[in-house]
Design a protein around this motif. Structure first.
Motif, mmCIF file in Angstrom:
data_model
loop_
_atom_site.group_PDB
_atom_site.id
_atom_site.type_symbol
_atom_site.label_atom_id
_atom_site.label_comp_id
_atom_site.label_asym_id
_atom_site.label_seq_id
_atom_site.Cartn_x
_atom_site.Cartn_y
_atom_site.Cartn_z
ATOM 1 N N ILE A 170 -45.593 3.094 4.559
ATOM 2 C CA ILE A 170 -46.611 3.641 5.450
ATOM 3 C C ILE A 170 -45.924 4.167 6.706
ATOM 4 O O ILE A 170 -45.249 3.416 7.410
ATOM 5 N N LEU B 144 -49.526 -2.391 6.345
ATOM 6 C CA LEU B 144 -50.975 -2.210 6.258
ATOM 7 C C LEU B 144 -51.699 -3.085 7.269
ATOM 8 O O LEU B 144 -52.590 -2.620 7.985
ATOM 9 N N THR C 248 -51.928 -1.877 10.915
ATOM 10 C CA THR C 248 -52.576 -0.605 11.233
ATOM 11 C C THR C 248 -53.936 -0.840 11.878
ATOM 12 O O THR C 248 -54.622 -1.827 11.606
ATOM 13 N N PHE D 183 -56.791 -1.013 9.229
ATOM 14 C CA PHE D 183 -57.028 -2.319 8.614
ATOM 15 C C PHE D 183 -57.725 -3.272 9.583
ATOM 16 O O PHE D 183 -58.719 -3.922 9.240
ATOM 17 N N PRO E 264 -57.930 2.358 4.268
ATOM 18 C CA PRO E 264 -57.147 1.141 4.041
ATOM 19 C C PRO E 264 -57.067 0.765 2.567
ATOM 20 O O PRO E 264 -56.105 0.129 2.144
ATOM 21 N N SER F 236 -53.303 0.576 0.631
ATOM 22 C CA SER F 236 -52.928 -0.789 0.248
ATOM 23 C C SER F 236 -52.004 -0.816 -0.961
ATOM 24 O O SER F 236 -51.508 -1.888 -1.325
#
Length: 252
Positions: free
Chosen positions: A213, A226, A229, A232, A203, A207
């Motif tokens: 992504i 992010l 996910t 994360f 992560p 970031s």
């Protein structure tokens, strides 16, 4: 060129499904490949994420080979082979390239980095080899450093800018502090006209804000954020209340 490049070196890819004889064979049986038609990449940084076995490294490897890199890693002129284990996927993908051509490039993968380091030493030991290759990697033998330090030395010294850089799970060799430092260096290289495609579980690395992504899952490939996910959310849950999570995991 402004702070960030305006054109891609690799704009995306298409899978030529008409030539695939069976989607039951590896790697075409992977859900992310089985449902793949076309992907578009960010001009700065694109991340491939997902659980193990979803095809992140397989897809990145195919892009690398189709771009002219050695399957085991290195720059465009590395052509050694330690073990021929790569999938045939590169034969079935077409890269959609931008107008500009990169002046530099490197395929950096933690899994086979030892083989790249060995090949550098072999080439530098050949009679009449000319300038030492290792000098462009920081000057110190990569085998005389820890895995993490040699990996970092390569990233810090060999990546020159105006290049296409493919990274396969770089966090495997880097501490969290080094991963933060990698974000800063990625940013500087992007400002110098570089494009990255990175397969990662980290992560921290994913970031980087000027990026896309792409998550590979049982449902295929999709763009995500992010904060959406599992990487994360799981890390956030753990650090928000690690005792509760450990209690459920360990039944204590």
């Amino acid at each position: 060129m402004g702070e960030f490049q305006e054109s891609h070196y690799i704009r995306g890819l298409k899978l030529d499904r008409s030539y695939i004889s069976s989607f039951d064979d590896y790697p075409f049986h992977l859900p992310s490949i089985k449902t793949l038609d076309e992907l578009s990449f960010h001009p700065n940084v694109t991340f491939f994420i997902g659980e193990n076995g979803m095809g992140k490294s397989t897809l990145l490897e195919a892009i690398a080979i189709a771009s002219g890199f050695n399957p085991e890693g290195g720059s465009f002129n590395f052509n050694f082979s330690t073990y021929d284990s790569h999938s045939p996927l590169e034969k079935y993908i077409k890269l959609i390239k931008g107008i500009e051509r990169p002046r530099d490039g490197f395929f950096l993968r933690a899994e086979t980095f030892y083989n790249v380091a060995s090949n550098i030493e072999e080439l530098d030991c050949e009679p009449g080899a000319g300038p030492r290759i290792i000098d462009s990697f920081g000057g110190l033998s990569l085998h005389q450093q820890s895995h993490g330090e040699s990996f970092w030395a390569t990233f810090l010294n060999r990546f020159r800018g105006n290049g296409i850089y493919l990274l396969d799970e770089p966090e495997a060799a880097l501490s969290p502090l080094r991963q933060l430092s990698m974000l800063s260096q990625i940013h500087e290289l992007v400002r110098r006209g570089s494009q990255f495609i990175i397969a990662t579980h980290s992560p921290i690395i994913m970031s980087y804000p000027h990026s896309k992504i792409i998550e590979l899952s049982e449902e295929g490939a999709k763009e995500t954020l992010l904060e959406e996910t599992n990487h994360f959310s799981i890390m956030k849950q753990f650090f928000d209340d690690k005792d509760r999570m450990l209690h459920h995991l360990l039944n204590t």
